[in-house]
Design an enzyme around this catalytic site. Sequence first.
Site, short mmCIF file in Angstrom:
data_model
loop_
_atom_site.label_atom_id
_atom_site.label_comp_id
_atom_site.label_asym_id
_atom_site.label_seq_id
_atom_site.Cartn_x
_atom_site.Cartn_y
_atom_site.Cartn_z
N TRP A 180 -1.56 8.64 3.99
CA TRP A 180 -2.92 8.36 3.53
C TRP A 180 -3.19 6.86 3.55
O TRP A 180 -4.32 6.42 3.83
CB TRP A 180 -3.11 8.89 2.10
CG TRP A 180 -4.43 8.58 1.48
CD1 TRP A 180 -5.57 9.32 1.53
CD2 TRP A 180 -4.77 7.41 0.69
NE1 TRP A 180 -6.59 8.70 0.84
CE2 TRP A 180 -6.13 7.53 0.32
CE3 TRP A 180 -4.05 6.28 0.29
CZ2 TRP A 180 -6.77 6.56 -0.46
CZ3 TRP A 180 -4.70 5.32 -0.48
CH2 TRP A 180 -6.03 5.46 -0.84
N HIS A 181 -2.16 6.06 3.29
CA HIS A 181 -2.34 4.61 3.22
C HIS A 181 -2.58 3.97 4.58
O HIS A 181 -3.15 2.88 4.65
CB HIS A 181 -1.13 3.96 2.54
CG HIS A 181 -1.08 4.14 1.07
ND1 HIS A 181 -0.58 5.27 0.48
CD2 HIS A 181 -1.50 3.34 0.05
CE1 HIS A 181 -0.67 5.16 -0.84
NE2 HIS A 181 -1.24 4.00 -1.12
N GLY A 182 -2.13 4.59 5.63
CA GLY A 182 -2.36 3.98 6.93
C GLY A 182 -1.69 4.73 8.06
O GLY A 182 -0.73 5.47 7.86
#
Length: 479
Positions: A325-327
Amino acid sequence: MLFNSVDFALFLPIVFLLYWGVTHKSIKLQNIFIVVASYLFYGWWDWHFLFLIVTSTLVDFFVGIGLKKYHSVKSRKALLVLSIITNVGILVFFKYYNFFVESFVNAFSLFGKDISASTLNLILPVGISFYTFQTLSYSIDVYKRNIEPTTNFFAFTAFVCFFPQLVAGPIERAKHLLPQFQKKRHFNYNDGVDGLKQILWGLFKKMVIADNCGRYVDILFSNSSDYSSSSLVLGVLFFSFQIYADFSGYSDIAIGVAKLFGFKLKQNFATPYFSKSIIEFWQRWHISLSTWFRDYVYIPLGGSKVGTSRFICNILLVFIISGFWHGASWTFIFWGFFHAILYLITYYIMRKRKDLAKAKVYGFKYVIQVLITFSVVSFAWIFFRAESLDNAFVYIGNLFSVSLFSIPNFTDIRSLSVLLFFISVLLIVEWRGREEPYAIKLLFYNRIKMIRWSFYALLLFFIGMYANTDEVPFIYFQF
């Protein structure tokens, strides 16, 4: 528009005055005004991507109405799938398309097969991971009949695009925030003062600590081979405080700004670096995202009420998805996987000792546990910050050498000392206010007013003296 920009310093008081001075007599007018202000706030960065927010808003609003209108299981599931495909589809296309294409090509190259595939020159829309999750949770909650869908379009639109938390959270649930858009708001002086205090503390963390830590972090992570191990240790330490001060600083500003307009957002950080275990850390770090994954991924998978192997798979899956989700990078996936392993090890050790629910005692044992937890969390941040897995392992390799016990080779010792002083101030103040929603809420509250206001003036002075002259974006804008 950045919270730490001149533009926002002008935008906020104008919006505040118009909101309370012109639109205060009508809830509908207030909500419309919030929508306009929020679209202006977001469009200041790039107005082209406003259509994504509008799309998510329209789809989930009408999905909610449809879920109330239709009662057959098939129709309701179809509507939920529509919401999921729309929100996740938008997120995957803009954030992960190139990652999947490049990974697909690289996977074939490992077997000696060279294939060509086109990537797109996509710009990642700011805040896309946040508002898609917020609107998606609304549809899921309506589908589960946990909340009633709203028929108030402007209230729902304002809930989706509310500018204080639009681009980096907290990720709010409709059950908590949406009703606040459906009732009359009255200006409360005490809430306004409280909001300004929280904004001030957030700006101090962002502009004085995070941005100054970032100067060293950028140099050290880009040129780790040129520095001693002791300097690289400081680099890890500085990134740990950079990402915390940056993101929790954003959350403080967002929550504080919301208070100025009569809204209460959820607490997103609860002094996570004072946690005595990885499990506790994830109960205190980015709370809105952690609880989102808990409620919409972990529990539906069975949570801990399954067999051992299934439980382990659930934890691994949730943390890996959270990392992703962060990248769109293998560094984030590995970071999530690493935390999953740490979480599982901690879980089984604590369960064996039967101290999962023990009360916290602030003694020598607690200090050691906090230091160990902070150390492993900081080590994991290396993967989060590195440009690639190769760079992360190079940094780690350079981190452990005989120069670990040398004096860090920085030339500007004065600036370094000042930064370490501010980090110490952060730790002391946050320790004093560890039981409060934010650290300075009750600091000097029972003292002479002059002392309290002198402290606020000192924070403003530090911001004016030591803030970066450039308007540095918040780290989580890239997610």
